[in-house]
Scaffold this motif. Structure first.
Motif, short mmCIF file in Angstrom:
data_model
loop_
_atom_site.label_atom_id
_atom_site.label_comp_id
_atom_site.label_asym_id
_atom_site.label_seq_id
_atom_site.Cartn_x
_atom_site.Cartn_y
_atom_site.Cartn_z
N UNK B 187 0.97 -1.32 -0.14
CA UNK B 187 0.08 0.03 -0.08
C UNK B 187 0.93 1.37 0.08
N UNK B 188 1.83 1.25 0.93
CA UNK B 188 2.72 2.46 0.88
C UNK B 188 3.37 2.60 -0.51
N UNK B 189 4.03 1.52 -1.16
CA UNK B 189 4.68 1.79 -2.42
C UNK B 189 3.58 2.33 -3.36
N UNK B 190 2.53 1.79 -3.36
CA UNK B 190 1.35 2.38 -4.21
C UNK B 190 1.12 3.65 -4.15
N UNK B 191 1.02 4.07 -2.69
CA UNK B 191 0.65 5.70 -2.55
C UNK B 191 1.81 6.51 -2.50
N UNK B 192 3.21 6.16 -2.60
CA UNK B 192 4.14 6.85 -2.61
C UNK B 192 5.04 6.90 -3.98
N UNK B 193 4.86 5.84 -4.66
CA UNK B 193 5.45 5.65 -6.10
C UNK B 193 4.54 5.41 -6.93
N UNK B 194 3.54 4.55 -7.12
CA UNK B 194 2.57 4.14 -8.18
C UNK B 194 1.73 5.57 -8.43
N UNK B 195 1.08 5.80 -7.39
CA UNK B 195 0.14 6.92 -7.66
C UNK B 195 0.77 8.25 -8.10
N UNK B 196 1.92 8.84 -7.58
CA UNK B 196 2.20 10.11 -8.29
C UNK B 196 2.98 9.87 -9.27
N UNK B 197 3.47 8.69 -9.51
CA UNK B 197 4.26 8.79 -11.00
C UNK B 197 3.28 8.38 -12.12
N UNK B 198 2.27 8.04 -11.95
CA UNK B 198 1.03 7.58 -12.94
C UNK B 198 0.18 9.28 -13.06
N UNK B 199 0.48 10.09 -12.04
CA UNK B 199 -0.36 11.22 -12.28
C UNK B 199 -0.05 12.06 -13.71
N UNK B 200 1.18 12.14 -14.00
CA UNK B 200 1.21 13.03 -15.16
C UNK B 200 0.63 12.28 -16.33
N UNK B 201 0.81 11.04 -16.57
CA UNK B 201 0.13 10.46 -17.53
C UNK B 201 -1.43 10.33 -17.40
N UNK B 202 -2.14 10.50 -16.24
CA UNK B 202 -3.57 10.55 -16.20
C UNK B 202 -3.96 11.88 -16.55
N UNK B 203 -3.05 12.86 -16.06
CA UNK B 203 -3.52 14.29 -16.74
C UNK B 203 -3.23 14.22 -18.09
N UNK B 204 -2.62 13.70 -18.79
CA UNK B 204 -2.39 14.02 -20.12
C UNK B 204 -3.54 13.30 -20.78
N UNK B 205 -4.25 12.22 -20.18
CA UNK B 205 -5.31 11.62 -21.07
C UNK B 205 -6.44 12.69 -20.75
N UNK B 206 -6.55 13.60 -19.86
CA UNK B 206 -7.57 14.65 -19.79
C UNK B 206 -7.77 15.23 -20.96
#
Lengths: 260, 284
Positions: B187-206
């Motif tokens: 969970x911590x790895x998800x919260x601190x690495x996965x979620x923030x590092x996917x954020x730029x890609x997700x925003x790009x899909x906006x």
């Protein structure tokens, strides 16, 4: 002189990785001891499995066989108790310097206020006050690696695993950071295992040097380094420095010739 | 002595390669002027062509007529009502689609087994042209707001899903290893690495999904609706009222354009660490 107390013992570590045709045996019964407050450098030919040793200690890779003893107790790994530092600074680009230093403390669940105080204190000790809110990409390579070192130390780990931490830096920055590292190790009484390609660095900083063989790795020799000075520049001017240097070079040379 | 002096005196000064000069129009004002000029020129040419009989106003419409139409529908309030309706559908579809897709995409990171299991299904769903689902969706969700939102969701969620999943898979392994060695849980790895590092890609899909959400809303309105820009365009085109069609289209264009820039604002706000790399390009 009483025999030093063993802090960490690796006994008969074996590891092979599945390959395309045949499995590659990387470690072949690797055995060595790390003493309390030791500074051990591991050198060996490229690709001999030095990083695998670290990954096993840190719990990132499970060994096929072998026992790890920490202060006499058998342990699976030292995950959560080591400070792992790699050649890449691995600062989180979306976190500020301060938040990067806080990373491990957050993960450990340290009280946020205490964590913040500790982080600030370390940053000021290492001369990075004023950069708390900078993002990593605004810093120079040397500063970034300094932040990475602080992030490692702030966790107060039992053992520091340094995997060529300075090899991407220029020589001046490297000497400077070696100095900082040695001071920190003295101040915080840390045990250090350093993987390096740089024999010069290994001799200057270490109390002992472990030489590994070509893959599959075994311990080829262990050398005690008895220099009076361990500050990086003074050590390099010690009269015995070049003796050690040449011994180690010769040992690695034989390895490379055999493989050629 | 004299000789060197002589050399200095007679040597021809070395010509430095002339610095690349920026185009005189390459400033905010200059560029805007050129852009406005292009738009105005285009419409003037169009208007002139229709007036002088080179083009049939019946088939292509006429800018002056489009303008009159726009003013008229602004005056009677129908333009705002229809635009608002379409925007509302699109935003609902965009928001739900992005959230649903991103959440599923990120959740797939948790289980490699499940991810491998569902990968072919995702590819299959992705390859269906979602617009073809429109008749069924209207059958299921009726002719009201719900069917347009559902259509927009069907278009946007799959883009968000695939992007989020791919970005989560591509998240820096070394950062994960580092955190793991510190004793972090999944969970911590998800919260601190996965979620923030996917954020730029997700925003790009906006950016892409804003467009898709509008497509979903408008196509839904084409098929059956009482309101919205899609409805206006559809009805007008069946009456050969090209000026109204253009008025609707230009309004849609403006809406999409504004949303696109809104995404930019959101991006700068959510990703402060991505900023100030600037648009520098090597000066070749």
């Amino acid at each position: 002189m009483s025999s030093p107390k063993v802090q960490l013992r690796l006994n008969g570590m074996r590891k092979s990785f599945p390959g395309k045709e045949a499995a590659t045996q990387v470690l072949d019964g690797l055995t060595f001891d790390i003493h309390e407050r030791d500074f051990v450098s591991i050198i060996g030919p490229s690709g001999c499995g030095k990083t695998t040793v670290f990954n096993i200690i840190a719990g990132l890779v499970d060994p096929d066989d072998g026992v790890m003893l920490y202060r006499g107790q058998e342990v699976e790994s030292l995950r959560g108790r080591v400070g792992y530092m790699m050649q890449k600074d691995l600062l989180f680009p979306w976190r500020t310097v301060l938040d990067n230093v806080l990373l491990g403390l957050e993960t450990k669940g340290v009280d946020p206020k205490r964590a913040l105080d500790t982080a600030r204190e370390y940053l000021s000790t290492f001369g990075l006050s004023g950069f708390e809110n900078s993002y990593p990409k605004m810093l120079s390579g040397g500063m970034r690696q300094r932040v990475a070192l602080i992030r490692t130390l702030v966790l107060d780990p039992d053992i520091l695993l340094l995997d060529e931490p300075f090899s991407a830096l220029d020589y001046q920055t490297r000497l400077y950071l070696e100095g900082i590292l040695m001071e920190a190790v003295e101040t915080f009484h840390k045990t250090v295992i350093l993987v390096t390609h740089d024999i010069d660095e290994a001799v200057a900083l270490s109390k002992r040097v472990v030489v590994l063989s070509q893959r599959p790795a075994r311990v080829k020799a262990v050398h005690d380094i008895a220099l009076n000075e361990h500050s990086p520049i003074a050590a390099r001017s010690d009269p015995r420095f070049s003796g050690y240097f040449h011994t180690l070079c010769a040992e690695l040379d034989i390895q490379t010739r055999k493989s050629a | 002595m004299t000789e060197t002096a002589q050399v200095v005196k007679t040597a021809a000064p070395v010509r430095r390669r002339e610095k690349k000069r920026r185009n005189v129009f390459d400033s905010l004002i200059g560029r805007s002027a050129l852009q406005i000029l292009a738009v105005v020129g285009f419409f003037l040419l169009w208007e002139a062509a229709v007036r002088w009989g080179w083009l049939s106003g019946f088939l292509v419409g006429q800018p002056s007529g489009v303008l009159r139409n726009l003013i008229g529908s602004i005056a009677n309030g129908s333009l705002f009502a229809d635009t608002g309706y379409t925007i509302f559908e699109a935003i609902l579809g965009f928001a739900f689609g992005t959230v649903i897709g991103s959440v599923i995409g990120l959740a797939l990171w948790y289980s490699v087994f499940v991810a491998r299991l569902v990968e072919p299904f995702i590819a299959a769903i992705n390859s269906v042209p979602k617009i073809a689902l429109a008749p069924i969706i209207i059958l299921w969700f009726g002719t009201g707001l719900l069917s347009k939102v559902a259509l927009a969701i069907s278009l946007t969620s799959i883009v968000a899903l695939i992007t989020a999943y791919q970005a989560a898979k591509d998240a820096d392994k070394d950062l994960q290893a580092l955190l793991f060695s510190m004793g972090a849980s999944k969970q911590q790895i998800f919260k601190r690495v996965i979620a923030p590092s996917t954020l730029p890609a997700i925003i790009a899909t906006f950016r892409i999904n804003i467009g898709f959400a509008l497509v979903g809303a408008v196509v839904g309105e084409f098929i059956s609706s009482q309101h919205g820009l899609g409805h206006v365009i559809y009805v007008a085109s069946s009456l050969y009222d090209l000026n109204t069609v253009w008025a609707g289209l230009f309004t849609l264009m403006l809406v999409g354009f504004l949303f696109y820039h809104l995404v930019e604002v959101i991006e700068n706000w959510l990703l402060p660490w991505k900023q100030q790399q600037g648009g520098t390009q090597i000066n070749v």
